[in-house]
Design a protein around this motif. Structure first.
Motif, PDB file in Angstrom:
ATOM      1  N   GLY A  62     110.873  16.831  43.863  1.00 36.48           N
ATOM      2  CA  GLY A  62     109.754  17.713  44.218  1.00 36.48           C
ATOM      3  C   GLY A  62     110.035  19.130  43.768  1.00 36.48           C
ATOM      4  N   ALA A  63     110.750  19.238  42.643  1.00 37.79           N
ATOM      5  CA  ALA A  63     111.278  20.532  42.206  1.00 37.79           C
ATOM      6  C   ALA A  63     110.193  21.538  41.872  1.00 37.79           C
ATOM      7  CB  ALA A  63     112.183  20.311  40.991  1.00 37.79           C
ATOM      8  N   ALA A  64     108.993  21.041  41.534  1.00 40.17           N
ATOM      9  CA  ALA A  64     107.913  21.967  41.172  1.00 40.17           C
ATOM     10  C   ALA A  64     107.092  22.404  42.388  1.00 40.17           C
ATOM     11  CB  ALA A  64     106.999  21.322  40.142  1.00 40.17           C
ATOM     12  N   GLY A  65     107.455  21.927  43.549  1.00 35.86           N
ATOM     13  CA  GLY A  65     106.714  22.292  44.757  1.00 35.86           C
ATOM     14  C   GLY A  65     107.131  23.648  45.275  1.00 35.86           C
ATOM     15  N   GLN A  66     106.527  24.044  46.380  1.00 38.73           N
ATOM     16  CA  GLN A  66     106.799  25.410  46.855  1.00 38.73           C
ATOM     17  C   GLN A  66     108.178  25.540  47.510  1.00 38.73           C
ATOM     18  OE1 GLN A  66     104.706  27.202  49.950  1.00 38.73           O
ATOM     19  NE2 GLN A  66     104.438  25.359  51.187  1.00 38.73           N
ATOM     20  N   ILE A  67     108.662  24.508  48.165  1.00 42.58           N
ATOM     21  CA  ILE A  67     110.044  24.595  48.681  1.00 42.58           C
ATOM     22  C   ILE A  67     111.011  24.613  47.502  1.00 42.58           C
ATOM     23  CG2 ILE A  67     111.862  23.427  50.010  1.00 42.58           C
ATOM     24  CD1 ILE A  67     109.682  22.363  51.869  1.00 42.58           C
ATOM     25  N   LEU A  84     113.777  16.478  39.528  1.00 41.94           N
ATOM     26  CA  LEU A  84     112.974  15.246  39.487  1.00 41.94           C
ATOM     27  C   LEU A  84     111.562  15.574  39.943  1.00 41.94           C
ATOM     28  CD1 LEU A  84     112.872  12.111  39.120  1.00 41.94           C
ATOM     29  CD2 LEU A  84     113.372  11.938  41.554  1.00 41.94           C
ATOM     30  N   GLU A  85     110.589  15.134  39.168  1.00 40.28           N
ATOM     31  CA  GLU A  85     109.185  15.331  39.543  1.00 40.28           C
ATOM     32  C   GLU A  85     108.385  14.102  39.165  1.00 40.28           C
ATOM     33  OE1 GLU A  85     106.973  16.605  41.135  1.00 40.28           O
ATOM     34  OE2 GLU A  85     107.668  18.513  41.899  1.00 40.28           O
ATOM     35  N   ILE A  86     107.189  14.011  39.755  1.00 33.84           N
ATOM     36  CA  ILE A  86     106.259  12.985  39.308  1.00 33.84           C
ATOM     37  C   ILE A  86     105.710  13.447  37.945  1.00 33.84           C
ATOM     38  CG2 ILE A  86     105.727  12.096  41.598  1.00 33.84           C
ATOM     39  CD1 ILE A  86     103.325  13.912  41.749  1.00 33.84           C
ATOM     40  N   PRO A  87     105.239  12.491  37.103  1.00 33.85           N
ATOM     41  CA  PRO A  87     104.901  12.858  35.722  1.00 33.85           C
ATOM     42  C   PRO A  87     103.953  14.060  35.609  1.00 33.85           C
ATOM     43  CG  PRO A  87     104.876  10.475  35.983  1.00 33.85           C
ATOM     44  CD  PRO A  87     105.137  11.038  37.349  1.00 33.85           C
ATOM     45  N   GLN A  88     102.952  14.107  36.503  1.00 32.93           N
ATOM     46  CA  GLN A  88     101.963  15.191  36.359  1.00 32.93           C
ATOM     47  C   GLN A  88     102.514  16.553  36.761  1.00 32.93           C
ATOM     48  OE1 GLN A  88     101.786  12.379  38.150  1.00 32.93           O
ATOM     49  NE2 GLN A  88     100.579  12.602  40.016  1.00 32.93           N
ATOM     50  N   ALA A  89     103.698  16.600  37.351  1.00 28.21           N
ATOM     51  CA  ALA A  89     104.280  17.885  37.759  1.00 28.21           C
ATOM     52  C   ALA A  89     105.491  18.272  36.903  1.00 28.21           C
ATOM     53  CB  ALA A  89     104.678  17.832  39.241  1.00 28.21           C
ATOM     54  N   VAL A  90     105.810  17.440  35.903  1.00 27.13           N
ATOM     55  CA  VAL A  90     106.976  17.736  35.049  1.00 27.13           C
ATOM     56  C   VAL A  90     106.782  19.055  34.307  1.00 27.13           C
ATOM     57  CG1 VAL A  90     108.122  17.003  32.904  1.00 27.13           C
ATOM     58  CG2 VAL A  90     107.904  15.399  34.810  1.00 27.13           C
TER      59      VAL A  90
END
Ligand code: NDP
Length: 324
Positions: A11-16, A41-47
């Motif tokens: 969830g690296a692209a999230g706010q935390i 690690l991210e889901i494809p749409q957040a890479v």
């Protein structure tokens, strides 16, 4: 030169993630002399968004940051990982039943646990932040039979820090005056922040405040702080959650006196063995140990039992769904 420690953040692209990665890269997770590599690690749409964060990390020219990898494949992300911060999770959406929530998270944390089992370094330490954190940690742990169960933990350090700050404000003392704070149970509204063993200037905190404040203000304020922050900020807490994750891992690796962490129960204090529940803990030689021998009065017993019962219900639900 020291081999860099590989830290995987989901969830690296999230706010935390955004509040967390720069602090890891600057040396606050493991120490100011420990080089790190980051695996995002991210889901494809957040890479793509994670790539943007990685560009900013590059632009900090952190002396300790020796490499960044970005992937949507858990088998790659956890390959050789020494520390895993599992932040990405499926949040509860309006109208979502608990079973749906647990099922969605089982689809995330089961495969991640397996990838950790198959690919992580022998000294892997896992902290689950994504909610429902305790049960997500249990799912991951159950998919990693070759990793010692004690390496899977969930975060109650933010609750712990919130409890310190609320009590410090009430008693008008610096947080450093407060020792032996404890959060018991689940990282949820049923969590129990315990002042009956907490010491302030050598006195028991529960005796320094009136019972009505403890019961009707302190406990619910700590337990519902996340909702209060969403209400005020228009977004959920991120920097404070990241800060607590840093505290948890730093203390796990480097040792600490009394704090709170959700770790697999050994049966202490009547918490069924294997449940990942918050306890009073110390860290010694890189391992969490539950503080033993505390007297638990009826007021505390009732609240610990209620939160542990909720954890048992979550465990039973994920079992019924075939997720563990
Ligand atoms: P956040 O970064 O704000 O939160 C991530 C998780 O942390 C949520 O489950 C949230 O639970 C939890 N959390 C735990 N404690 C706290 C706390 N005290 N305050 C706030 N949150 C807390 O979420 P975003 O939506 O910004 O980012 C999530 C990212 O994860 C997205 O980029 C998404 O793509 C990614 N993701 C990655 C996965 C993967 O790597 N396989 C899988 C799923 C998502 P709660 O919702 O209950 O607040």
């Amino acid at each position: 030169a020291q081999t860099p420690v590989k830290v995987t953040v989901t969830g690296a692209a999230g706010q935390i993630g955004y509040a967390l990665l720069f602090r890891i890269a600057s040396g606050q997770l493991l120490g100011a002399d420990v080089p790190v590599t980051l695996s995002l690690l991210e889901i494809p749409q957040a890479v793509k968004a994670a790539e943007g964060t990685a560009m900013e990390l590059d632009d900090c020219a952190f002396p300790l940051l020796r490499g960044i990898e970005i992937t949507d494949d858990p088998n790659v992300a956890f390959d050789g990982a020494n520390v895993a911060l599992l932040v990405g999770a499926m949040p509860r959406k309006a109208g979502m039943e608990r079973g749906d929530l647990l099922e969605a998270n089982g689809g995330i944390f089961g495969p991640q646990g397996k990838a950790i089992n198959d690919h992580a370094a022998d000294d892997i330490r896992v902290l689950v932040v994504g909610n429902p954190a305790n049960t997500n940690a249990l799912i991951a742990q159950q998919h990693a039979p070759d990793v010692p169960a004690e390496r899977f933990t969930a975060m109650t350090r933010l609750d712990h820090n919130r409890a310190l700050s609320q009590l410090a404000a009430k008693l008008q003392v610096p947080v450093t005056e407060i020792k032996k704070m404890t959060i018991w149970g689940n990282h949820s509204a049923t969590q129990y922040p315990d002042l009956f063993h907490t010491e302030v200037g050598g006195k028991i905190a529960a005796e320094l405040v009136d019972e009505a404040w403890l019961r009707d203000t302190f406990i619910p304020t700590v337990a519902k702080r996340g909702a209060a922050i969403i209400e005020a900020r228009g977004a959920s807490s991120a920097a404070s959650a990241a800060n607590a994750a840093i505290d948890h891992v730093y203390d796990w690796v480097n040792g600490t006196e009394w704090t709170s962490a959700a770790i697999p129960s050994d049966g202490s204090y009547g918490v069924p063995e294997g449940l990942i529940s918050s306890f009073p803990v110390v860290s010694r030689n890189g391992k969490w140990e539950i503080v033993q021998g505390l007297e638990i009065d009826a007021f505390s017993r009732e609240r610990i039992d209620a939160s542990v019962r909720e954890l048992e219900e979550e465990r039973d639900a994920v079992r019924q769904l075939g997720l563990i």
